[in-house]
Design a protein around this motif. Sequence first.
Motif, mmCIF file in Angstrom:
data_model
loop_
_atom_site.group_PDB
_atom_site.id
_atom_site.type_symbol
_atom_site.label_atom_id
_atom_site.label_comp_id
_atom_site.label_asym_id
_atom_site.label_seq_id
_atom_site.Cartn_x
_atom_site.Cartn_y
_atom_site.Cartn_z
ATOM 1 N N ASN A 90 1.016 -1.246 0.002
ATOM 2 C CA ASN A 90 0.099 0.056 -0.345
ATOM 3 C C ASN A 90 0.969 1.139 0.157
ATOM 4 O OD1 ASN A 90 -2.405 -2.311 -0.212
ATOM 5 N ND2 ASN A 90 -2.289 -1.455 3.121
ATOM 6 N N GLN A 91 1.738 1.309 0.727
ATOM 7 C CA GLN A 91 2.530 2.463 1.015
ATOM 8 C C GLN A 91 3.448 2.780 -0.552
ATOM 9 O OE1 GLN A 91 3.367 4.639 3.161
ATOM 10 N NE2 GLN A 91 1.543 3.214 4.454
ATOM 11 N N VAL A 92 3.973 1.530 -1.029
ATOM 12 C CA VAL A 92 4.365 1.201 -2.149
ATOM 13 C C VAL A 92 4.235 2.180 -3.073
ATOM 14 C CG1 VAL A 92 5.748 0.300 -3.868
ATOM 15 C CG2 VAL A 92 6.914 -0.216 -1.735
ATOM 16 N N LYS A 93 2.357 1.875 -3.424
ATOM 17 C CA LYS A 93 1.786 1.692 -4.769
ATOM 18 C C LYS A 93 1.391 3.688 -4.368
ATOM 19 C CE LYS A 93 -3.127 1.456 -6.006
ATOM 20 N NZ LYS A 93 -4.499 0.652 -5.509
ATOM 21 N N ARG A 94 1.397 3.985 -3.188
ATOM 22 C CA ARG A 94 0.846 5.325 -2.792
ATOM 23 C C ARG A 94 2.184 6.698 -3.363
ATOM 24 N NH1 ARG A 94 0.180 6.039 2.559
ATOM 25 N NH2 ARG A 94 -1.654 4.966 2.328
ATOM 26 N N GLU A 95 3.733 5.447 -3.273
ATOM 27 C CA GLU A 95 4.561 6.066 -3.617
ATOM 28 C C GLU A 95 4.867 6.050 -4.920
ATOM 29 O OE1 GLU A 95 5.914 8.795 -1.572
ATOM 30 O OE2 GLU A 95 4.936 8.559 -0.528
ATOM 31 N N LEU A 96 4.914 5.088 -5.581
ATOM 32 C CA LEU A 96 4.687 4.852 -7.155
ATOM 33 C C LEU A 96 3.240 6.242 -7.624
ATOM 34 C CD1 LEU A 96 4.508 1.115 -7.391
ATOM 35 C CD2 LEU A 96 6.746 3.130 -8.191
ATOM 36 N N LEU A 97 2.245 6.055 -7.241
ATOM 37 C CA LEU A 97 1.421 7.743 -7.538
ATOM 38 C C LEU A 97 1.794 8.503 -7.847
ATOM 39 C CD1 LEU A 97 -2.209 4.985 -7.029
ATOM 40 C CD2 LEU A 97 -1.042 5.368 -9.022
ATOM 41 N N ARG A 98 2.231 8.850 -6.597
ATOM 42 C CA ARG A 98 2.479 10.096 -6.620
ATOM 43 C C ARG A 98 3.759 10.505 -6.895
ATOM 44 N NH1 ARG A 98 4.183 11.217 -0.551
ATOM 45 N NH2 ARG A 98 1.831 10.691 -0.285
ATOM 46 N N ALA A 99 4.285 9.521 -7.802
ATOM 47 C CA ALA A 99 5.316 9.721 -8.433
ATOM 48 C C ALA A 99 4.934 10.408 -9.871
ATOM 49 C CB ALA A 99 6.688 9.075 -8.348
ATOM 50 N N GLN A 100 4.331 9.621 -10.063
ATOM 51 C CA GLN A 100 3.364 9.867 -11.377
ATOM 52 C C GLN A 100 2.460 11.012 -11.526
ATOM 53 O OE1 GLN A 100 1.522 6.601 -11.883
ATOM 54 N NE2 GLN A 100 3.124 4.964 -12.527
ATOM 55 N N GLU A 101 2.278 11.496 -10.580
ATOM 56 C CA GLU A 101 1.154 12.160 -10.700
ATOM 57 C C GLU A 101 2.552 13.750 -10.790
ATOM 58 O OE1 GLU A 101 -0.637 13.102 -6.685
ATOM 59 O OE2 GLU A 101 -2.462 11.423 -7.567
ATOM 60 N N LYS A 102 3.551 13.879 -10.211
ATOM 61 C CA LYS A 102 4.438 15.008 -10.052
ATOM 62 C C LYS A 102 5.398 15.333 -11.822
ATOM 63 C CE LYS A 102 5.884 14.838 -5.207
ATOM 64 N NZ LYS A 102 6.940 14.498 -4.650
ATOM 65 N N VAL A 103 5.228 13.683 -12.294
ATOM 66 C CA VAL A 103 5.564 13.863 -13.836
ATOM 67 C C VAL A 103 4.681 14.113 -14.548
ATOM 68 C CG1 VAL A 103 6.839 12.458 -15.127
ATOM 69 C CG2 VAL A 103 7.393 12.017 -13.048
ATOM 70 N N GLY A 104 4.083 13.569 -14.285
ATOM 71 C CA GLY A 104 2.484 14.453 -15.889
ATOM 72 C C GLY A 104 2.091 15.216 -15.790
#
Length: 104
Positions: A90-104
């Motif tokens: 859950n923590q890893v997924k949250r960070e992955l999605l957060r990183a994608q939001e910053k890139v996108g």
Amino acid sequence: MSAADLQVSAALQGAKAAPNLSAAKNKVQADKAAQEFEAVFVNEMLSTMFEGVKTDGPFGGGPAESIFRSLMLDQYSKTIAEQGGFGLANQVKRELLRAQEKVG
């Protein structure tokens, strides 16, 4: 409304729907990657734990035992991760999605 207007309208609707589909696809991919990461993490923990377990007796030991044990630990770790694991996914997924939001 002309045929060209309908085509433009359909293209705009498709363009608006595409980010929603890609966002859903990103969430599914992030969930899968996070679960696989947790399975690898659990596998490392279990491997370390089972290093101290001796395999003696009539059927124990040998190279086949170590191969079987590694396959068994792989399945244990995947099952643990699929059933919720330690909450690491859950923590890893949250960070992955957060990183994608910053890139996108």
